[in-house]
Design an enzyme around this catalytic site. Structure first.
Site, mmCIF file in Angstrom:
data_model
loop_
_atom_site.group_PDB
_atom_site.id
_atom_site.type_symbol
_atom_site.label_atom_id
_atom_site.label_comp_id
_atom_site.label_asym_id
_atom_site.label_seq_id
_atom_site.Cartn_x
_atom_site.Cartn_y
_atom_site.Cartn_z
ATOM 1 N N GLY A 194 89.257 71.888 13.527
ATOM 2 C CA GLY A 194 90.379 70.974 13.411
ATOM 3 C C GLY A 194 91.413 71.564 12.480
ATOM 4 O O GLY A 194 91.383 72.760 12.162
ATOM 5 N N GLY A 195 92.311 70.717 12.021
ATOM 6 C CA GLY A 195 93.375 71.208 11.158
ATOM 7 C C GLY A 195 92.914 71.534 9.754
ATOM 8 O O GLY A 195 93.606 72.230 9.016
ATOM 9 N N MET A 196 91.729 71.032 9.353
ATOM 10 C CA MET A 196 91.286 71.209 7.984
ATOM 11 C C MET A 196 89.972 71.967 7.849
ATOM 12 O O MET A 196 89.706 72.545 6.788
ATOM 13 C CB MET A 196 91.126 69.842 7.313
ATOM 14 C CG MET A 196 92.422 69.063 7.198
ATOM 15 S SD MET A 196 92.150 67.355 6.652
ATOM 16 C CE MET A 196 91.319 67.620 5.088
ATOM 17 N N ALA A 197 89.137 71.957 8.870
ATOM 18 C CA ALA A 197 87.808 72.545 8.723
ATOM 19 C C ALA A 197 87.345 73.169 10.026
ATOM 20 O O ALA A 197 87.872 72.905 11.098
ATOM 21 C CB ALA A 197 86.811 71.479 8.270
ATOM 22 N N LYS A 248 79.806 73.898 7.821
ATOM 23 C CA LYS A 248 81.216 73.488 7.780
ATOM 24 C C LYS A 248 81.931 74.229 6.654
ATOM 25 O O LYS A 248 81.446 74.265 5.520
ATOM 26 C CB LYS A 248 81.326 71.981 7.552
ATOM 27 C CG LYS A 248 82.760 71.479 7.412
ATOM 28 C CD LYS A 248 82.777 69.974 7.159
ATOM 29 C CE LYS A 248 84.202 69.468 6.958
ATOM 30 N NZ LYS A 248 84.231 68.015 6.704
ATOM 31 N N ALA A 265 83.352 73.878 16.588
ATOM 32 C CA ALA A 265 84.390 72.859 16.415
ATOM 33 C C ALA A 265 85.401 73.330 15.386
ATOM 34 O O ALA A 265 85.054 74.040 14.433
ATOM 35 C CB ALA A 265 83.775 71.537 15.959
ATOM 36 N N ASP A 295 88.345 56.940 8.120
ATOM 37 C CA ASP A 295 88.616 57.747 9.314
ATOM 38 C C ASP A 295 87.613 57.414 10.413
ATOM 39 O O ASP A 295 87.140 58.306 11.117
ATOM 40 C CB ASP A 295 88.568 59.239 8.974
ATOM 41 C CG ASP A 295 89.256 60.100 10.025
ATOM 42 O OD1 ASP A 295 90.003 59.546 10.858
ATOM 43 O OD2 ASP A 295 89.030 61.336 10.031
#
Length: 556
Positions: A44-47, A67, A42, A171
């Site tokens: 995303g924009g941050m992790a 992560k 996985a 979130d």
């Protein structure tokens, strides 16, 4: 844990004996202490999240999720702060419906979290498997009810001294509700959560964190005092989408969605799905009220409403029902990822001693350089809690689920939503809801040792034979306690606190007695301060004027 393909794996025979340990150097076979990275699952924009193998003595092995912060953000103190805050909050939560955290470590420039591996998918993936099609009602209700249980556990988190931390996830979305292949439901990703007592500064006013498609109105306007009721609104938006196949407010992009949200343009569920059961529409109405005082006040209240719906329909819905839906709609995707992990584990040798110079013994990483007290860091590594593992920071930032037919073109609200911006005029008072109105208006209300927050609060009437103990407190005032039983004739109560002796001697205030709440148009002139010792707080029911806000039966 959706698989990604933007990080091609190196051939197992080409793995170097050593490697630089910068965030951008991670690859299958890379070792981070006792963890060996296997497959990126996985991003995303941050992790970024990897499936990894944890190795121990005597051949012990297990699959975990690792992560790490994205390389471009690894040097940003703000994102590092959020990463560490996520560890602090999630490590303290103990609940089967919250993802578990195992470890926090740092090797070279790589700061990482080792987390529970949830072999399954996110709710987002399940919804996208059948666009424009709702989940079966029992399955949708079971998923959201279990997620509410995990969320309530986070909201109830307290520090070592027993004081509430007032955690707000901020979130809650289908991205961060995980479903295992066995039907377990896990709340994940506390990366933008806020809580009292963190060592770093909270989100500043005007800074949005979360996903607009599921954000509460007060969070959308940048209110820094949002409480748990903001998460309840977000959970209502998740339930809406699961029951209808559409999002609660339309918009081709985040700007349009934000405009519709702030204008109160929530699409009535029956407009999207005419056959939706009335009981479920009522639950949506309670959770999606614009005014936080009109919503469920705790995630536990929302969970109980969902459970009562299932009982009223004689529906026995368990994890096996959720598992059937996961396997039927996304089983092939899960099988492919499982095969990728098996292949990688077989191709990468298990060297339990790790690479030279990169071995990290459990709980021995250096936390102090990351701004954490050693006592805090050590506690995090020893305590299991919850964290994200799939859909981290939004694998897909915006779902491809279609929006419902557009409503009337919205106008952007210049002020935070208020009671006047509710979806419909206030209906008659609900006798099953108790409303407490404190004076001063910012007094804190606690019910059965659960702090609901400050100001007007509402909660369910106690069951027959049970009572609610309500405590109202505020700085500079005497604490008031009242007991409400099921047979109480009134459902609205006004509590006027008595100024404490020190406060009464230094300030002019109204008499320390409770009086019925006057209509909004009435102005009561201040009275002189009491001449004698402050009296004991008196609590009286609020007259039924029909003008006081109450949780609506159905604002749609």
């Amino acid at each position: 844990m959706e698989a990604i393909s933007d990080n091609p794996a190196r051939p197992s025979g080409a793995l170097p004996a050593t490697s630089p340990l910068g965030s951008d150097a991670l690859y299958p076979g890379q070792k981070l202490g006792r963890y060996t990275l296997l497959v990126p699952v996985a991003q995303g924009g941050m992790a970024r999240v990897w499936a990894a193998r944890q190795s121990g003595q005597r051949g012990f092995q297990k699959i975990v999720a690792i992560k790490t912060i994205m390389p471009a953000l690894a040097a940003d103190p703000e994102f590092e702060r959020m990463f560490l805050d996520e560890a602090r909050i999630a490590a303290a939560v103990h609940h089967p419906n919250v993802c578990e955290i195992h470890d926090l470590g740092e090797v070279g420039d790589v700061l990482f979290l080792a987390m529970e591996w949830v072999d399954g998918i996110s709710l987002l993936t399940l919804l996208k498997a059948r666009p424009r099609t709702p989940l079966e009602d029992p399955v949708a209700v079971r998923i959201v009810a279990d997620a509410c249980a995990g969320l309530h556990a986070a909201h109830e988190l307290r520090d070592d001294n027993g004081y509430p931390l007032n955690v707000v996830h901020r979130d809650v979305s289908p991205h961060n509700i995980l479903l295992s292949i066995n039907g377990q439901v896990k709340v994940a990703d506390f990366g933008v959560a806020k809580a009292m007592g963190l060592e770093h500064a909270p989100t500043v006013a005007g800074q949005l964190k979360g996903k607009v498609a599921y954000m509460s109105p007060e969070q959308a306007v940048g209110d820094t005092t949002v409480d748990r009721r903001s998460d309840i609104f977000s959970m209502g938006a998740v339930l809406y989408e699961a029951l209808t196949g559409y999002r609660a407010w339309a918009g081709a992009n985040d700007v349009a969605r934000l405009q519709n949200l702030l204008a109160g343009n929530i699409i009535p569920p029956k407009q999207v799905r005419p056959d939706i059961p009335q009981d479920l529409e009522n639950i949506l109405a309670y959770s999606l009220a614009i005014d936080p005082a009109r919503r469920y006040q705790t995630a536990e209240q929302m969970r109980m409403a969902l459970e009562k719906y299932l009982v009223s329909r004689s529906m026995m819905v368990s994890a096996s029902n959720v598992a059937n839906s996961v396997r039927m709609l996304c089983g092939r995707e899960i099988e492919i990822r499982q095969a990728q992990i098996r292949q990688a584990a077989a191709a990468i040798p298990d060297e339990t001693m790790g690479m030279p110079g990169a071995s990290v013994e459990p709980y021995s990483v250096q936390y102090r350089s990351r701004g954490m007290r050693r006592s805090t860091a050590t506690a995090i590594t020893f305590v299991a809690g919850g964290i994200t593992i799939a859909g981290i920071m939004g694998i897909v930032a915006v779902s491809s689920l279609p929006s419902a037919p557009a409503a009337t073109p919205p106008t952007v609200a210049s002020n935070p939503p208020t009671q006047t911006a509710s979806l419909a005029p206030p209906p008659p008072q609900n006798p099953n809801i108790i409303v407490v109105r404190p004076s001063p208006s910012d007094a804190e209300i606690e019910v059965n040792h659960v702090i609901l927050g400050k100001g007007v609060r509402s909660f369910d009437r106690p069951e027959p034979g049970q009572t609610h103990t309500v405590v109202v407190r505020a700085p500079g005032f005497e604490t008031a306690t009242l007991t409400i039983n099921h047979d109480a004739t009134e459902s609205e109560w006004s509590v006027e606190l008595t100024p404490s002796p020190d406060a009464a001697a230094s300030a002019v205030s109204p008499p320390a007695t409770a009086t019925p709440t006057a209509p909004p148009t009435t102005v009561v002139a201040p009275q002189p301060p009491p001449a004698a010792t402050p009296t004991t707080p008196v609590v009286k029911p609020t007259p039924k004027t029909g003008k006081t806000p109450a949780i609506p039966d159905n604002p749609f």
